[in-house]
Design a protein around this motif. Structure first.
Motif, mmCIF file in Angstrom:
data_model
loop_
_atom_site.group_PDB
_atom_site.id
_atom_site.type_symbol
_atom_site.label_atom_id
_atom_site.label_comp_id
_atom_site.label_asym_id
_atom_site.label_seq_id
_atom_site.Cartn_x
_atom_site.Cartn_y
_atom_site.Cartn_z
ATOM 1 N N GLY A 1 60.673 -83.401 -9.610
ATOM 2 C CA GLY A 1 59.780 -84.024 -10.564
ATOM 3 C C GLY A 1 60.313 -84.000 -11.979
ATOM 4 O O GLY A 1 61.259 -83.284 -12.304
ATOM 5 N N VAL A 2 59.672 -84.805 -12.824
ATOM 6 C CA VAL A 2 60.033 -84.912 -14.235
ATOM 7 C C VAL A 2 58.843 -84.452 -15.065
ATOM 8 O O VAL A 2 57.734 -84.978 -14.927
ATOM 9 C CB VAL A 2 60.396 -86.362 -14.615
ATOM 10 N N TYR A 3 59.072 -83.451 -15.920
ATOM 11 C CA TYR A 3 58.013 -82.945 -16.795
ATOM 12 C C TYR A 3 58.339 -83.325 -18.232
ATOM 13 O O TYR A 3 59.381 -82.963 -18.765
ATOM 14 C CB TYR A 3 57.883 -81.420 -16.673
ATOM 15 N N SER A 4 57.411 -84.066 -18.871
ATOM 16 C CA SER A 4 57.546 -84.440 -20.282
ATOM 17 C C SER A 4 56.624 -83.540 -21.099
ATOM 18 O O SER A 4 55.402 -83.580 -20.927
ATOM 19 C CB SER A 4 57.164 -85.911 -20.485
ATOM 20 N N TYR A 5 57.209 -82.729 -21.967
ATOM 21 C CA TYR A 5 56.445 -81.743 -22.723
ATOM 22 C C TYR A 5 55.790 -82.363 -23.955
ATOM 23 O O TYR A 5 56.189 -83.431 -24.414
ATOM 24 C CB TYR A 5 57.360 -80.591 -23.136
ATOM 25 N N ALA A 6 54.819 -81.643 -24.500
ATOM 26 C CA ALA A 6 54.108 -82.119 -25.685
ATOM 27 C C ALA A 6 55.037 -82.241 -26.888
ATOM 28 O O ALA A 6 54.803 -83.061 -27.777
ATOM 29 C CB ALA A 6 52.940 -81.177 -26.008
ATOM 30 N N ASN A 7 56.108 -81.424 -26.937
ATOM 31 C CA ASN A 7 57.061 -81.493 -28.049
ATOM 32 C C ASN A 7 58.193 -82.495 -27.790
ATOM 33 O O ASN A 7 59.193 -82.497 -28.498
ATOM 34 C CB ASN A 7 57.652 -80.111 -28.331
ATOM 35 N N LYS A 8 58.036 -83.322 -26.743
ATOM 36 C CA LYS A 8 58.964 -84.398 -26.376
ATOM 37 C C LYS A 8 60.198 -83.912 -25.611
ATOM 38 O O LYS A 8 61.063 -84.716 -25.279
ATOM 39 C CB LYS A 8 59.410 -85.229 -27.601
ATOM 40 N N ASP A 9 60.308 -82.611 -25.363
ATOM 41 C CA ASP A 9 61.372 -82.142 -24.481
ATOM 42 C C ASP A 9 61.128 -82.684 -23.072
ATOM 43 O O ASP A 9 60.006 -83.097 -22.739
ATOM 44 C CB ASP A 9 61.414 -80.614 -24.435
ATOM 45 N N LEU A 10 62.165 -82.662 -22.237
ATOM 46 C CA LEU A 10 62.055 -83.227 -20.897
ATOM 47 C C LEU A 10 62.805 -82.356 -19.903
ATOM 48 O O LEU A 10 63.944 -81.951 -20.162
ATOM 49 C CB LEU A 10 62.634 -84.646 -20.884
ATOM 50 N N TYR A 11 62.149 -82.048 -18.791
ATOM 51 C CA TYR A 11 62.833 -81.365 -17.685
ATOM 52 C C TYR A 11 62.794 -82.270 -16.467
ATOM 53 O O TYR A 11 61.745 -82.800 -16.088
ATOM 54 C CB TYR A 11 62.164 -80.036 -17.342
ATOM 55 N N PHE B 1 67.886 -80.566 -15.152
ATOM 56 C CA PHE B 1 68.350 -80.925 -16.487
ATOM 57 C C PHE B 1 67.206 -80.714 -17.472
ATOM 58 O O PHE B 1 66.075 -81.120 -17.211
ATOM 59 C CB PHE B 1 68.784 -82.398 -16.546
ATOM 60 N N TYR B 2 67.520 -80.088 -18.604
ATOM 61 C CA TYR B 2 66.531 -79.921 -19.667
ATOM 62 C C TYR B 2 67.069 -80.598 -20.915
ATOM 63 O O TYR B 2 68.149 -80.266 -21.403
ATOM 64 C CB TYR B 2 66.265 -78.441 -19.936
ATOM 65 N N SER B 3 66.303 -81.562 -21.445
ATOM 66 C CA SER B 3 66.720 -82.312 -22.630
ATOM 67 C C SER B 3 65.895 -81.873 -23.835
ATOM 68 O O SER B 3 64.663 -81.822 -23.769
ATOM 69 C CB SER B 3 66.540 -83.818 -22.404
ATOM 70 N N PHE B 4 66.579 -81.563 -24.940
ATOM 71 C CA PHE B 4 65.926 -81.134 -26.175
ATOM 72 C C PHE B 4 65.715 -82.342 -27.079
ATOM 73 O O PHE B 4 66.676 -82.991 -27.490
ATOM 74 C CB PHE B 4 66.769 -80.085 -26.895
ATOM 75 N N ALA B 5 64.459 -82.627 -27.407
ATOM 76 C CA ALA B 5 64.157 -83.786 -28.242
ATOM 77 C C ALA B 5 64.625 -83.580 -29.680
ATOM 78 O O ALA B 5 65.010 -84.531 -30.364
ATOM 79 C CB ALA B 5 62.655 -84.064 -28.222
#
Length: 261
Positions: free
Chosen positions: A120-130, A144-148
């Motif tokens: 799954g793909v989790y979009s965080y409130a701070n715009k980060d993405l896992y 993969f963890y992406s830092f906004a």
């Protein structure tokens, strides 16, 4: 040489779990009592087929029923601010679905017995993405963890929600290979910068002051895949018992963490 891209306090402190069996009690699902229902019923006067229901706790559901419970495709809007659209089985989220949490974070992926489980793909409130694997409502396996904030992308292995072992940090055409020891980048292992798959810069990374890492180069080689450090590895899926859970996930950054229940 300073590695400005990854402050040592960017990740939550963690530890490696050695157990292979998890028996974790999650939030129990409260029984919903139907206040108003529009739709077909079966011989036992239970909701069956596509219908709409309003519950005494303020929740609303529109979709497929079977023997009085959610089954098949539907949308559940909860008074708490949660919203789920996707597959249900025996009254629980199971299959593919999208969950929106009160903090505006979202999860789009696989579910089993009411919890995030699978890919799954989790979009965080701070715009980060896992984007990656989940088990028992936690990040578990390759992902993969992406830092906004700075555009960095991290590839690693998670164990019961904690980042552990070999990892890769991607920024532009540069890829950093290192090891996460549970609380910080490890200085006990060799680290390597892969420059556009042309050169390999080998060196030692150490924690420094002001939340930075210091990297000391040792040698430079032409790129060779065989000489790359160990890549992030898959993590075994533990035996589990789970129940329905409505908790949002936490961002990997401590000061940007938002969690709701």
């Amino acid at each position: 040489m300073n590695i400005w891209c990854v402050p040592k306090n960017s990740f939550k402190k963690s530890h490696v779990h050695q157990k292979t069996v998890m028996k974790i009690q999650l939030n129990k699902t409260k029984k919903r009592l139907i206040q108003l229902y529009e739709g077909p019923r079966n011989r036992n006067n239970e909701p069956s087929g596509n219908g709409k229901a309003k519950f005494t706790n303020g929740d609303h559901y529109e979709g497929s029923f079977k023997k009085g419970v959610f089954s098949g495709q539907g949308t559940l809007r909860q008074r708490s601010g949660h919203r789920y659209t996707g597959a249900f089985r025996k009254g629980l989220r199971e299959g593919r679905g999208i969950q929106t949490y009160p903090d505006c974070s979202t999860y789009d992926g696989d579910w089993m017995r009411g919890v995030r489980h699978g890919y799954g793909v989790y979009s965080y409130a701070n715009k980060d993405l896992y984007e990656g694997n989940w088990c028992l409502d936690k990040k578990h396996g390759l992902g993969f963890y992406s830092f906004a904030q700075n555009g960095l992308r991290l590839r690693g292995s998670w164990n019961e929600g904690q980042l552990v072992g070999p990892l890769e940090i991607l920024f532009g055409s540069v890829r950093f290979h290192g090891t996460w020891d549970g609380t910080k980048l490890s200085d006990a292992h060799e680290s390597v910068f892969n420059i556009a798959s042309k050169y390999l810069l080998r060196g030692i990374i150490q924690c420094s002051f002001f939340d930075e890492y210091l990297w000391t180069p040792c040698e430079i080689d032409r790129y060779s895949y065989a000489r790359l450090p160990l890549e992030p590895l898959p993590v075994p899926i533990p035996l589990m018992e789970c129940q329905d859970c409505n908790s949002s996930d936490e961002s990997i950054l401590e000061d940007n963490t938002v969690s709701s229940n």
